[in-house]
Design a protein around this motif. Structure first.
Motif, PDB file in Angstrom:
ATOM      1  N   SER A  21       7.572   4.330   0.459  1.00 61.42           N
ATOM      2  CA  SER A  21       7.229   3.353   1.491  1.00 61.42           C
ATOM      3  C   SER A  21       6.012   2.542   1.043  1.00 61.42           C
ATOM      4  O   SER A  21       5.231   2.975   0.192  1.00 61.42           O
ATOM      5  N   THR A  22       5.876   1.373   1.642  1.00 68.16           N
ATOM      6  CA  THR A  22       4.724   0.507   1.368  1.00 68.16           C
ATOM      7  C   THR A  22       3.657   0.727   2.437  1.00 68.16           C
ATOM      8  O   THR A  22       3.959   0.789   3.636  1.00 68.16           O
ATOM      9  N   THR A  23       2.419   0.851   1.994  1.00 67.73           N
ATOM     10  CA  THR A  23       1.303   1.045   2.924  1.00 67.73           C
ATOM     11  C   THR A  23       0.065   0.331   2.382  1.00 67.73           C
ATOM     12  O   THR A  23       0.100  -0.240   1.281  1.00 67.73           O
ATOM     13  N   ASN A  24      -1.006   0.356   3.143  1.00 66.15           N
ATOM     14  CA  ASN A  24      -2.253  -0.311   2.747  1.00 66.15           C
ATOM     15  C   ASN A  24      -3.412   0.683   2.656  1.00 66.15           C
ATOM     16  O   ASN A  24      -3.521   1.593   3.485  1.00 66.15           O
ATOM     17  N   PHE A  25      -4.261   0.481   1.661  1.00 64.99           N
ATOM     18  CA  PHE A  25      -5.502   1.244   1.523  1.00 64.99           C
ATOM     19  C   PHE A  25      -6.683   0.302   1.760  1.00 64.99           C
ATOM     20  O   PHE A  25      -6.706  -0.822   1.235  1.00 64.99           O
ATOM     21  N   ASP A  26      -7.671   0.756   2.527  1.00 61.69           N
ATOM     22  CA  ASP A  26      -8.936   0.023   2.616  1.00 61.69           C
ATOM     23  C   ASP A  26      -9.778   0.356   1.394  1.00 61.69           C
ATOM     24  O   ASP A  26      -9.870   1.517   0.987  1.00 61.69           O
ATOM     25  N   LEU A  27     -10.407  -0.655   0.802  1.00 62.27           N
ATOM     26  CA  LEU A  27     -11.189  -0.464  -0.416  1.00 62.27           C
ATOM     27  C   LEU A  27     -12.673  -0.357  -0.111  1.00 62.27           C
ATOM     28  O   LEU A  27     -13.218  -1.135   0.677  1.00 62.27           O
TER      29      LEU A  27
END
Length: 300
Positions: A21-27
């Motif tokens: 799945s596609t997800t987002n990480f905060d940097l």
């Protein structure tokens, strides 16, 4: 009830399996190289494709996970700093759990803004207006802690800075010891300058003082032996401010007021200037009530 538990078991079984799945990480950018100030980056969020358990992916949909990007691995070309995907990908992978696999990252290169800076230690000067109550004075110097701080910023901003000041503080009608916390003044023109401390502590002792006047004879010095000089008056009042206990121990003989013949060498003058040549220690202030006297010279 049977339908509810059947659905729950089915959901648990499915979420236990692995999915892509596609997800987002905060940097979060960390470990800024020494001598530089982090100014931001082109990306504060990273879109990735992961293979992980359903429960883990479900958690990412509710709240973005945070990963750290180590700026110590940044490369530099001229004034541009960047981190290629092959470099920061390894950083991201090290922060994933063993049950997760990183399949793909959408961003090829992270570009980072960093500003070259220098550091210098400068003293702090309090900007304080102290208004004392009647018969009260500062007993010694005002203390400031810390008395100096380190500022870090571009050389064009801080090269000319040799001292930093506090915000304005007014202390009215003081009649007791005080301790105040005051912020350091930060100029709006120092946009890229950082301070090692944002506030300081000011302390001072306040004591009750009294005044006393001593009548002190005026001495003549360096006059030729063949010249007799008389001053009018021949005594002068000396006004002292000190703690009452100290004043009680003083006598007129503790002071010496003189007129020097050297004042007459450059020509005649109608008055001679008085000089307080000797005074005891431990006084807040000492003042002559007049600064000059008239005189008459007579040859013997």
């Amino acid at each position: 009830m049977f339908l509810f538990f059947s659905t729950l078991i089915w959901l648990i079984n499915n979420l236990s399996e692995s999915y892509v799945s596609t997800t987002n990480f905060d940097l979060e950018y960390v470990n800024v190289p020494e001598g530089y100030l982090f100014k931001g980056a082109t990306d504060n969020e990273l879109k990735v494709k992961l293979k992980a358990g359903g429960f883990q992916l479900l958690g990412f949909n509710f709240k973005h996970a945070k990963v750290s990007i180590d700026l110590a691995d940044a490369l530099q070309k001229d004034s541009i700093f960047y981190i290629p995907q092959k470099v920061y990908r390894k950083q991201v992978e090290r922060q994933l759990s063993t049950s997760m696999s990183l399949i793909d990252i959408e961003t090829d290169t992270l570009f980072v803004g960093m500003l070259a800076v220098i550091s210098k230690k400068v003293p702090v000067r309090p900007n304080v207006e102290v208004n004392m109550a009647t018969n009260y004075l500062l007993d010694g110097k005002m203390e400031i802690q810390p008395d100096s701080i380190t500022i870090t910023g571009p050389s064009k901003e801080i090269d000319s800075i040799n001292v930093v000041r506090t915000n304005k503080l007014t202390l009215p009608d003081l009649d007791a010891d005080f301790s105040e916390t005051v912020n350091i003044y930060k100029s709006k023109f120092l946009r890229n300058t950082r301070y090692s401390a944002s506030k300081v502590e000011l302390t001072a002792k306040i004591a009750r003082f009294s005044e006393k006047v001593f009548e002190v004879p005026i001495k003549t010095v360096h006059f030729p032996s063949n010249i007799d000089v008389k001053t009018f008056p021949d005594k002068v009042n000396v006004l002292c401010k000190a703690k009452l206990k100290r004043l009680k121990k003083l006598e007129a003989s503790d002071f010496e007021v003189i007129v020097d013949y050297g004042q007459l060498k450059d020509g005649n003058t109608d008055e001679l200037q008085l000089e307080l040549r000797k005074k005891p220690s431990g006084l807040h202030s000492v003042k002559l009530e007049q600064n000059s006297v008239e005189y008459i010279l007579n040859k013997k």
